[in-house]
Scaffold this motif. Structure first.
Motif, PDB file in Angstrom:
ATOM      1  N   LEU A   1     -10.284  -5.382  20.473  1.00  0.00           N
ATOM      2  CA  LEU A   1     -10.751  -5.938  19.209  1.00  0.00           C
ATOM      3  C   LEU A   1      -9.684  -5.750  18.131  1.00  0.00           C
ATOM      4  O   LEU A   1      -9.379  -6.675  17.375  1.00  0.00           O
ATOM      5  CB  LEU A   1     -12.064  -5.250  18.798  1.00  0.00           C
ATOM      6  CG  LEU A   1     -12.742  -5.729  17.535  1.00  0.00           C
ATOM      7  CD1 LEU A   1     -13.176  -7.177  17.667  1.00  0.00           C
ATOM      8  CD2 LEU A   1     -13.940  -4.840  17.231  1.00  0.00           C
ATOM      9  N   LEU A   2      -9.082  -4.586  18.089  1.00  0.00           N
ATOM     10  CA  LEU A   2      -8.039  -4.321  17.098  1.00  0.00           C
ATOM     11  C   LEU A   2      -6.775  -5.127  17.378  1.00  0.00           C
ATOM     12  O   LEU A   2      -6.091  -5.548  16.445  1.00  0.00           O
ATOM     13  CB  LEU A   2      -7.715  -2.827  17.061  1.00  0.00           C
ATOM     14  CG  LEU A   2      -8.827  -1.934  16.548  1.00  0.00           C
ATOM     15  CD1 LEU A   2      -8.405  -0.478  16.615  1.00  0.00           C
ATOM     16  CD2 LEU A   2      -9.231  -2.310  15.142  1.00  0.00           C
ATOM     17  N   ARG A   3      -6.460  -5.355  18.634  1.00  0.00           N
ATOM     18  CA  ARG A   3      -5.271  -6.149  18.975  1.00  0.00           C
ATOM     19  C   ARG A   3      -5.415  -7.603  18.521  1.00  0.00           C
ATOM     20  O   ARG A   3      -4.438  -8.243  18.153  1.00  0.00           O
ATOM     21  CB  ARG A   3      -5.000  -6.088  20.475  1.00  0.00           C
ATOM     22  CG  ARG A   3      -4.414  -4.775  20.894  1.00  0.00           C
ATOM     23  CD  ARG A   3      -4.026  -4.764  22.359  1.00  0.00           C
ATOM     24  NE  ARG A   3      -3.572  -3.441  22.705  1.00  0.00           N
ATOM     25  CZ  ARG A   3      -4.070  -2.721  23.712  1.00  0.00           C
ATOM     26  NH1 ARG A   3      -5.004  -3.221  24.490  1.00  0.00           N
ATOM     27  NH2 ARG A   3      -3.613  -1.508  23.945  1.00  0.00           N
ATOM     28  N   ARG A   4      -6.638  -8.114  18.552  1.00  0.00           N
ATOM     29  CA  ARG A   4      -6.876  -9.489  18.084  1.00  0.00           C
ATOM     30  C   ARG A   4      -6.710  -9.596  16.570  1.00  0.00           C
ATOM     31  O   ARG A   4      -6.414 -10.651  16.044  1.00  0.00           O
ATOM     32  CB  ARG A   4      -8.270  -9.959  18.491  1.00  0.00           C
ATOM     33  CG  ARG A   4      -8.374 -10.274  19.971  1.00  0.00           C
ATOM     34  CD  ARG A   4      -9.655 -11.012  20.291  1.00  0.00           C
ATOM     35  NE  ARG A   4     -10.865 -10.277  19.978  1.00  0.00           N
ATOM     36  CZ  ARG A   4     -11.500  -9.466  20.836  1.00  0.00           C
ATOM     37  NH1 ARG A   4     -11.029  -9.274  22.051  1.00  0.00           N
ATOM     38  NH2 ARG A   4     -12.598  -8.854  20.483  1.00  0.00           N
ATOM     39  N   ASP A   5      -6.933  -8.492  15.873  1.00  0.00           N
ATOM     40  CA  ASP A   5      -6.839  -8.462  14.409  1.00  0.00           C
ATOM     41  C   ASP A   5      -6.224  -7.121  14.015  1.00  0.00           C
ATOM     42  O   ASP A   5      -6.912  -6.239  13.510  1.00  0.00           O
ATOM     43  CB  ASP A   5      -8.236  -8.634  13.811  1.00  0.00           C
ATOM     44  CG  ASP A   5      -8.201  -8.870  12.311  1.00  0.00           C
ATOM     45  OD1 ASP A   5      -7.110  -8.895  11.721  1.00  0.00           O
ATOM     46  OD2 ASP A   5      -9.289  -9.030  11.734  1.00  0.00           O
TER      47      ASP A   5
ATOM     48  N   PRO B   1     -14.846  -5.899   8.666  1.00  0.00           N
ATOM     49  CA  PRO B   1     -15.370  -5.066   7.585  1.00  0.00           C
ATOM     50  C   PRO B   1     -14.822  -3.661   7.787  1.00  0.00           C
ATOM     51  O   PRO B   1     -15.026  -3.030   8.812  1.00  0.00           O
ATOM     52  CB  PRO B   1     -16.885  -5.119   7.783  1.00  0.00           C
ATOM     53  CG  PRO B   1     -17.072  -5.485   9.219  1.00  0.00           C
ATOM     54  CD  PRO B   1     -15.853  -6.254   9.639  1.00  0.00           C
ATOM     55  N   GLY B   2     -14.075  -3.167   6.861  1.00  0.00           N
ATOM     56  CA  GLY B   2     -13.420  -1.874   7.041  1.00  0.00           C
ATOM     57  C   GLY B   2     -11.992  -2.093   7.467  1.00  0.00           C
ATOM     58  O   GLY B   2     -11.534  -3.216   7.608  1.00  0.00           O
ATOM     59  N   ARG B   3     -11.270  -1.046   7.688  1.00  0.00           N
ATOM     60  CA  ARG B   3      -9.856  -1.161   8.033  1.00  0.00           C
ATOM     61  C   ARG B   3      -9.636  -0.850   9.497  1.00  0.00           C
ATOM     62  O   ARG B   3     -10.129   0.131  10.014  1.00  0.00           O
ATOM     63  CB  ARG B   3      -9.043  -0.211   7.175  1.00  0.00           C
ATOM     64  CG  ARG B   3      -9.106  -0.578   5.715  1.00  0.00           C
ATOM     65  CD  ARG B   3      -8.142   0.284   4.933  1.00  0.00           C
ATOM     66  NE  ARG B   3      -8.301  -0.013   3.532  1.00  0.00           N
ATOM     67  CZ  ARG B   3      -9.033   0.713   2.709  1.00  0.00           C
ATOM     68  NH1 ARG B   3      -9.636   1.780   3.125  1.00  0.00           N
ATOM     69  NH2 ARG B   3      -9.133   0.385   1.449  1.00  0.00           N
ATOM     70  N   GLY B   4      -8.843  -1.702  10.142  1.00  0.00           N
ATOM     71  CA  GLY B   4      -8.530  -1.518  11.552  1.00  0.00           C
ATOM     72  C   GLY B   4      -7.848  -0.205  11.847  1.00  0.00           C
ATOM     73  O   GLY B   4      -8.106   0.419  12.861  1.00  0.00           O
TER      74      GLY B   4
ATOM     75  N   PRO C   1     -18.919  -6.134  15.855  1.00  0.00           N
ATOM     76  CA  PRO C   1     -19.116  -6.953  14.646  1.00  0.00           C
ATOM     77  C   PRO C   1     -19.929  -8.235  14.865  1.00  0.00           C
ATOM     78  O   PRO C   1     -20.751  -8.586  14.019  1.00  0.00           O
ATOM     79  CB  PRO C   1     -17.683  -7.291  14.217  1.00  0.00           C
ATOM     80  CG  PRO C   1     -16.855  -6.179  14.763  1.00  0.00           C
ATOM     81  CD  PRO C   1     -17.516  -5.772  16.060  1.00  0.00           C
ATOM     82  N   ALA C   2     -19.750  -8.916  15.973  1.00  0.00           N
ATOM     83  CA  ALA C   2     -20.457 -10.179  16.218  1.00  0.00           C
ATOM     84  C   ALA C   2     -21.973  -9.989  16.312  1.00  0.00           C
ATOM     85  O   ALA C   2     -22.731 -10.924  16.054  1.00  0.00           O
ATOM     86  CB  ALA C   2     -19.941 -10.828  17.500  1.00  0.00           C
TER      87      ALA C   2
END
Length: 140
Positions: free
Chosen positions: A21-25, A32-35, A82-83
């Protein structure tokens, strides 16, 4: 050599999914919040196979009973991706401040987070009402 101790425990599956999930963004711009907060949490957690996670650990899709330390109010939340987040229905994203604070904690631990307006909150994890791994579901 001194043994490492970790405040949080994550399943291998949760760890991999959150990393993806973090690699995608990577900067958490769409989250919402910081990666980087989640990345720090992933780096500082013990990782265990899903079949070996203790039943008192908050994993993804666990439903937890919390008690606010300031007001004594009890609430039930389900930790999700998140989804699937629907805060009004009690489904909180793992990337939200409260979600990040819960992931990997054990019953009896205190979750601490700041609200979007900067208010400090804290709640004790009183119970895990449902944990997928304890129910034999290792794929959620």
């Amino acid at each position: 050599m001194e043994a490492l101790t970790f405040e949080r425990t994550l399943t291998e599956l949760d760890h991999v999914r959150l990393l993806n999930l973090l690699r995608r963004d990577p900067l958490g711009e769409g989250l919402p919040g910081r990666g980087h907060d989640v990345e720090d949490l992933l780096d500082a957690s013990a990782i265990v196979p899903s079949r070996e996670v203790p039943p008192d650990v908050v994993t993804m899709y666990s439903q937890v009973l919390l008690q606010d330390l300031q007001t004594g109010q009890r609430s039930t939340l389900t930790l999700c991706y998140p989804a699937d987040a629907e805060p009004a229905a009690g489904f909180v994203s793992v990337l939200s401040p409260v979600g990040r604070s819960l992931l990997g904690l054990r019953v009896g631990s205190v979750a601490r987070w700041a609200t979007p307006v900067g208010e400090d909150k804290s709640a004790e994890v009183l119970a895990i009402l449902f944990q997928p791994e304890s129910s034999g579901d290792f794929s959620l």
